[in-house]
Scaffold this motif. Sequence first.
Motif, PDB file in Angstrom:
ATOM      1  N   ARG A  17      -6.998   0.871 -11.924  1.00 26.25           N
ATOM      2  CA  ARG A  17      -6.857   2.325 -12.023  1.00 26.25           C
ATOM      3  C   ARG A  17      -6.247   2.762 -13.355  1.00 26.25           C
ATOM      4  N   LEU A  18      -5.364   1.915 -13.897  1.00 27.22           N
ATOM      5  CA  LEU A  18      -4.593   2.319 -15.072  1.00 27.22           C
ATOM      6  C   LEU A  18      -5.114   1.719 -16.367  1.00 27.22           C
ATOM      7  N   LEU A  19      -6.371   1.296 -16.379  1.00 26.78           N
ATOM      8  CA  LEU A  19      -6.936   0.752 -17.604  1.00 26.78           C
ATOM      9  C   LEU A  19      -6.896   1.768 -18.744  1.00 26.78           C
ATOM     10  N   CYS A  24      -4.048   2.199 -24.417  1.00 25.71           N
ATOM     11  CA  CYS A  24      -3.201   2.723 -25.491  1.00 25.71           C
ATOM     12  C   CYS A  24      -1.783   2.153 -25.436  1.00 25.71           C
ATOM     13  N   HIS A  25      -1.246   1.985 -24.242  1.00 27.54           N
ATOM     14  CA  HIS A  25       0.189   1.722 -24.088  1.00 27.54           C
ATOM     15  C   HIS A  25       0.553   0.286 -23.735  1.00 27.54           C
ATOM     16  N   ALA A  26      -0.419  -0.588 -23.532  1.00 28.15           N
ATOM     17  CA  ALA A  26      -0.085  -1.957 -23.142  1.00 28.15           C
ATOM     18  C   ALA A  26      -0.805  -2.985 -24.005  1.00 28.15           C
ATOM     19  N   PHE A  34       2.068   6.731 -32.260  1.00 27.13           N
ATOM     20  CA  PHE A  34       1.617   7.693 -31.262  1.00 27.13           C
ATOM     21  C   PHE A  34       1.570   7.101 -29.858  1.00 27.13           C
ATOM     22  N   PHE A  35       1.304   5.806 -29.750  1.00 29.35           N
ATOM     23  CA  PHE A  35       1.122   5.195 -28.441  1.00 29.35           C
ATOM     24  C   PHE A  35       1.998   3.942 -28.328  1.00 29.35           C
ATOM     25  N   HIS A  81       4.453  -0.080 -11.873  1.00 33.76           N
ATOM     26  CA  HIS A  81       3.447  -1.017 -12.356  1.00 33.76           C
ATOM     27  C   HIS A  81       3.748  -1.457 -13.781  1.00 33.76           C
ATOM     28  N   PHE A  82       3.959  -0.495 -14.677  1.00 32.40           N
ATOM     29  CA  PHE A  82       4.197  -0.858 -16.072  1.00 32.40           C
ATOM     30  C   PHE A  82       5.581  -1.482 -16.265  1.00 32.40           C
TER      31      PHE A  82
END
Length: 214
Positions: A17-19, A24-26, A34-35, A81-82
């Motif tokens: 879901r969080l792809l 950008c963030h992982a 910016f990310f 999750h993150f």
Amino acid sequence: MHAAERPAVLPDTMQQRLLACASCHAKKDVNDAFFPRISGKPAGYLYNQLVNFREGRRQFPLMTYMVDYLPDAYLHEIAEHFASEHLPPLPARAADVAPAVLARGRQLAMQGDPAIKVPACIACHGDKLTGVAPSIPGLVGLPPDYLNAQFGAWRNKARRAREPDCMAVITGRLGMGDVAAVTAWLSTQQAAPDARPASAIARPLPIECGSAPD
């Protein structure tokens, strides 16, 4: 992966879901202005930022669009999750500034400056500057451009937090030279491979903070 190789039904997991967020963030080898990478940051901090974007305290149209209609419970799931992910730290950057600037930055980070009523960064962000659970972020591993941009956003009121907004107060007490000094010094600090947010910190904090209440 070619279309023929894709599963007919994608797995309904948080990772799937969080792809869009992870793209950008992982990233394992990128941390830009910016990310920033968010993996491993305290879950409470990540949740607070998602709420801040949803409620207009932070300004970035793409983020607002993505979280605008998400309920609190789902924002907590995203944050957890993150927070559970841990990427290897990126190499520290070499600072292209004068030694006196780095010395001033180290002073602000490690000791603060009572003359301008600015506490040390470590007083809130942990003695290793890796953050404190559940809601105080780490500062090591972030690029100076990102850190400078956040100070600028607080100064211009484009970034706000729950009142009392401690970082807005601190930003108002720092001159531009001090901001450049502390962000330059922070960017030279290398996090340990097993760095994690601290589990606790001495209370009360040196400045009242609505996003990290006592």
